[in-house]
Design an enzyme around this catalytic site. Structure first.
Site, mmCIF file in Angstrom:
data_model
loop_
_atom_site.group_PDB
_atom_site.id
_atom_site.type_symbol
_atom_site.label_atom_id
_atom_site.label_comp_id
_atom_site.label_asym_id
_atom_site.label_seq_id
_atom_site.Cartn_x
_atom_site.Cartn_y
_atom_site.Cartn_z
ATOM 1 N N ASN A 1 29.853 28.279 32.911
ATOM 2 C CA ASN A 1 28.495 28.806 32.877
ATOM 3 C C ASN A 1 27.350 28.335 32.341
ATOM 4 O OD1 ASN A 1 29.860 30.159 35.143
ATOM 5 N ND2 ASN A 1 29.890 32.132 33.804
ATOM 6 N N HIS B 1 35.586 30.658 26.820
ATOM 7 C CA HIS B 1 34.498 30.510 27.747
ATOM 8 C C HIS B 1 33.956 29.144 27.621
ATOM 9 C CE1 HIS B 1 31.417 31.583 30.464
ATOM 10 N NE2 HIS B 1 31.015 32.749 29.931
ATOM 11 N N THR C 1 29.524 40.686 31.749
ATOM 12 C CA THR C 1 28.764 41.094 30.595
ATOM 13 C C THR C 1 27.844 42.246 31.076
ATOM 14 O OG1 THR C 1 28.443 39.145 29.802
ATOM 15 C CG2 THR C 1 26.615 40.334 29.308
ATOM 16 N N TYR D 1 27.294 27.486 28.990
ATOM 17 C CA TYR D 1 27.339 27.903 27.404
ATOM 18 C C TYR D 1 27.762 26.772 26.739
ATOM 19 C CZ TYR D 1 26.057 32.241 29.382
ATOM 20 O OH TYR D 1 25.326 33.366 30.148
ATOM 21 N N ASN E 1 22.801 28.282 34.340
ATOM 22 C CA ASN E 1 22.043 27.829 32.771
ATOM 23 C C ASN E 1 21.771 26.571 32.660
ATOM 24 O OD1 ASN E 1 21.886 30.698 31.415
ATOM 25 N ND2 ASN E 1 24.282 30.364 31.351
HETATM 26 C C1 LIG Z 1 26.796 41.574 35.780
HETATM 27 C C2 LIG Z 1 27.522 40.018 35.660
HETATM 28 C C3 LIG Z 1 27.996 39.690 34.425
HETATM 29 C C4 LIG Z 1 28.853 38.573 34.357
HETATM 30 N N1 LIG Z 1 29.163 38.117 33.107
HETATM 31 C C5 LIG Z 1 29.970 37.187 32.867
HETATM 32 C C6 LIG Z 1 30.580 37.023 31.560
HETATM 33 O O1 LIG Z 1 30.562 37.583 30.557
HETATM 34 N N2 LIG Z 1 31.237 35.682 31.312
HETATM 35 C C7 LIG Z 1 31.770 34.893 32.577
HETATM 36 O O2 LIG Z 1 32.361 34.126 32.519
HETATM 37 N N3 LIG Z 1 31.204 35.261 33.822
HETATM 38 C C8 LIG Z 1 30.269 36.213 33.923
HETATM 39 N N4 LIG Z 1 29.741 36.687 35.281
HETATM 40 C C9 LIG Z 1 30.545 36.008 36.373
HETATM 41 C C10 LIG Z 1 31.461 36.526 36.946
HETATM 42 O O3 LIG Z 1 32.809 36.625 36.027
HETATM 43 C C11 LIG Z 1 31.828 35.924 38.189
HETATM 44 O O4 LIG Z 1 32.384 34.400 38.034
HETATM 45 C C12 LIG Z 1 31.071 36.027 39.305
HETATM 46 O O5 LIG Z 1 30.450 37.371 39.471
HETATM 47 C C13 LIG Z 1 31.305 35.579 40.616
HETATM 48 O O6 LIG Z 1 32.662 36.424 41.156
HETATM 49 P P1 LIG Z 1 32.267 37.806 42.224
HETATM 50 O O7 LIG Z 1 31.964 37.006 43.566
HETATM 51 O O8 LIG Z 1 33.668 38.211 42.501
HETATM 52 O O9 LIG Z 1 31.443 38.683 41.634
HETATM 53 C C14 LIG Z 1 29.261 37.768 35.569
HETATM 54 C C15 LIG Z 1 28.668 38.102 36.576
HETATM 55 C C16 LIG Z 1 27.966 39.184 36.720
HETATM 56 C C17 LIG Z 1 27.514 39.763 38.134
#
Ligand SMILES: Cc1cc2nc3c(=O)[nH]c(=O)nc-3n(C[C@H](O)[C@H](O)[C@H](O)COP(=O)(O)O)c2cc1C
Length: 366
Positions: free
Chosen positions: A181, A178, A28, A183, A238
Site C-alpha cells: 500500500n 506491512h 486502520t 508505505y 499512496n
Molecule cells: C478503514 C480501512 C482501513 C485499512 N487499513 C489498513 C491497514 O492498516 N493495513 C493494510 O495493509 N491495509 C489496510 N486497509 C486495506 C484492507 O486491509 C483491504 O486490503 C481492503 O479493504 C480490501 O479488502 P476488502 O475488499 O475485503 O475490504 C484498510 C482498508 C480500510 C477500508
C-alpha cells in the site's frame, strides 16, 4: 442450515491451527489514545468480537514514532503500548482466536506534525507523494520527505526487530510485515518512488533489499512460522508505481520463500478498488512461495469459496465486511445477509461504527 465449503475448514499455519480459512484483514481505525498511541479502551472488545475469524490481523501499528503517518494510530514501540496490546491478545485468546499484529513504517506518507520536533518524514528518495494523510482532525497533504541516509537503514531494520520482540511480549501469535500500500518497504521496492543510486536503489535486487532484510530480521526474532508479510504488487495506493511489477515481485517472493515466511498476504489489484487494474500473474507468486497464500481485495463468499476450491489460495482475508460484521464467519456459514459498513466511522471516533455492529441475533456483539 450451514453451507459447506473449504472456507470453513481448519488450516495449520506454522505452529498454530486456524479454526477456518477466513482472515480479518488489517484495518486502520485511528482510535488509539492520543499522545501515547496505546490501543484505545475499546480495542480489546473490538478484536474479541471478531475472534471467530480463523486469524485476525491488527490494524497497522507503527514500529517507531518516525513510522507514524496518521492521527491516533497505535504503536508497538513503547512499554505502555505493549501493555495495551496485551489486553487485546488476552481477550482474543480467551475467545479461542488467533491474532497477528501488522508492523508498519509509513515512510513518506506522513506529516511533519506527527514527527519528532516537526522533522521531515523519511523516504527512499526526496519525492513527495501526491496524497493526503489524516492529521489534526482533518485531511492534509503529506509533507515533503527527505531521503534516508545509507547509514540510517540499519536503524529502520532494528525498529522492525524491536517491534517484533515487543509483539511477542504482548502475546501476539505472530507478526505481519506491512510491505504493501505504498508505505516505506513498498516505496523502496518500486522504482516510481525509489531513485537511489546506492545499494538500495537501481536494480530490482537493490530495491527489494530492504523488504528482504527486514523480513530476515523479523524471522530471526519471531521465527519463520510466526512471520507473515503483506504485499500489493500493482496497487496505485499512496502514489506508488513500478515499471515491471511482475519481475520485481517474482524476485521478492523468491527471497521471502527462501526465508520460509509462514504466509504471503497479497492485495490483488488496487487496494479497495478494481481487482483487474493491471495485468499480473498472482499464480506465479503462489507457485514460488513455500508457505500459505492469503488472498485479499473485494472477496465475497462465492469468490472466496471458488478460489479455495481451485487451490489458488489457502486463506482469504476480508476487510470491510469484518468492520460491519463481527460474526462474519457465522453469517457466511448460514448464507445470512451482511450489515453494510458506514464509511463515516472508519477512521477515528468511539464505539459508533466500531464495537456497536449487531450480530445475527440482532444483538450487540459481545
Ligand atoms: C478503514 C480501512 C482501513 C485499512 N487499513 C489498513 C491497514 O492498516 N493495513 C493494510 O495493509 N491495509 C489496510 N486497509 C486495506 C484492507 O486491509 C483491504 O486490503 C481492503 O479493504 C480490501 O479488502 P476488502 O475488499 O475485503 O475490504 C484498510 C482498508 C480500510 C477500508
Amino acid at each position: 442450515m450451514s453451507r459447506s465449503t473449504k472456507l470453513f475448514e481448519t488450516y495449520k499455519l506454522g505452529p498454530i491451527t486456524l479454526a477456518n480459512r477466513l482472515v480479518m484483514a488489517p484495518l486502520t481505525r485511528n482510535r488509539a489514545v492520543p499522545g501515547t498511541f496505546v490501543p484505545g479502551p475499546l480495542a480489546a472488545d473490538y478484536y474479541a468480537q471478531r475472534a471467530s475469524a480463523g486469524l485476525l490481523i491488527t490494524e497497522a501499528s507503527q514500529v517507531s514514532q518516525q513510522g507514524q503517518g496518521y492521527q491516533d494510530t497505535p504503536g508497538i514501540y513503547s512499554k505502555e503500548q505493549v501493555a495495551g496490546w496485551r489486553k487485546v491478545t488476552d481477550k482474543v485468546h480467551e475467545r479461542g482466536g488467533k491474532i497477528f499484529i501488522q508492523l508498519w513504517h509509513v515512510g513518506r506518507i506522513s506529516h511533519v506534525d506527527l514527527q519528532a520536533n516537526g522533522a521531515a518524514p523519511v523516504a527512499p528518495s526526496a519525492i513527495r507523494a501526491k496524497g493526503k494523510t489524516f492529521v489534526n482532525g482533518g485531511f492534509a497533504d503529506v509533507s515533503e520527505p527527505r531521503a534516508l541516509e545509507l547509514s540510517e537503514i540499519p536503524g529502520i531494520i532494528d525498529d522492525f526487530k524491536r517491534a517484533t520482540k515487543n509483539a511477542l511480549d504482548a502475546g501476539f501469535d505472530g507478526v505481519e510485515i506491512h510491505g504493501a500500500n505504498g508505505y516505506l518497504l513498498e516505496q523502496f521496492a518500486k522504482d516510481g518512488a525509489n531513485k537511489r543510486t546506492d545499494a538500495y536503489g537501481g536494480s530490482i535486487e537493490n530495491r527489494a533489499k530492504l523488504m528482504l532484510e527486514v523480513s530476515k530480521a523479523v524471522v530471526a526474532e519471531a521465527g519463520a512460522g510466526r512471520t507473515g508479510i503483506r504485499i500489493s504488487p500493482v496497487t496505485p495506493a499512496n502514489d506508488v508505481s513500478d515499471s515491471n511489477p511482475q519481475a520485481l515481485y517474482d524476485h521478492i517472493v523468491d527471497g521471502l520463500s527462501a526465508l520460509k515466511l509462514v504466509y504471503l498476504h497479497v492485495v490483488e489489484g488496487a487496494t479497495g478498488g478494481p481487482r483487474d487494474i493491471a495485468p499480473f500473474d498472482y499464480a506465479s507468486l503462489r507457485n514460488r512461495f513455500s508457505g500459505a497464500y492469503v488472498a485479499n481485495n473485494g472477496y465475497d463468499f462465492e469468490l472466496a469459496s471458488k478460489v479455495l476450491e481451485a487451490n489458488a489460495a489457502d486463506l482469504i482475508a476480508f476487510g470491510k465486511p469484518f468492520i460491519s460484521n463481527p460474526d462474519l464467519v457465522e453469517r457466511l456459514k448460514q448464507g445470512a445477509a451482511l450489515n453494510d459498513w458506514d464509511k463515516n466511522t472508519f477512521y477515528g471516533g468511539g464505539a459508533k461504527g466500531y464495537t456497536d455492529y449487531l450480530t445475527l441475533a440482532a444483538e450487540p456483539a459481545e
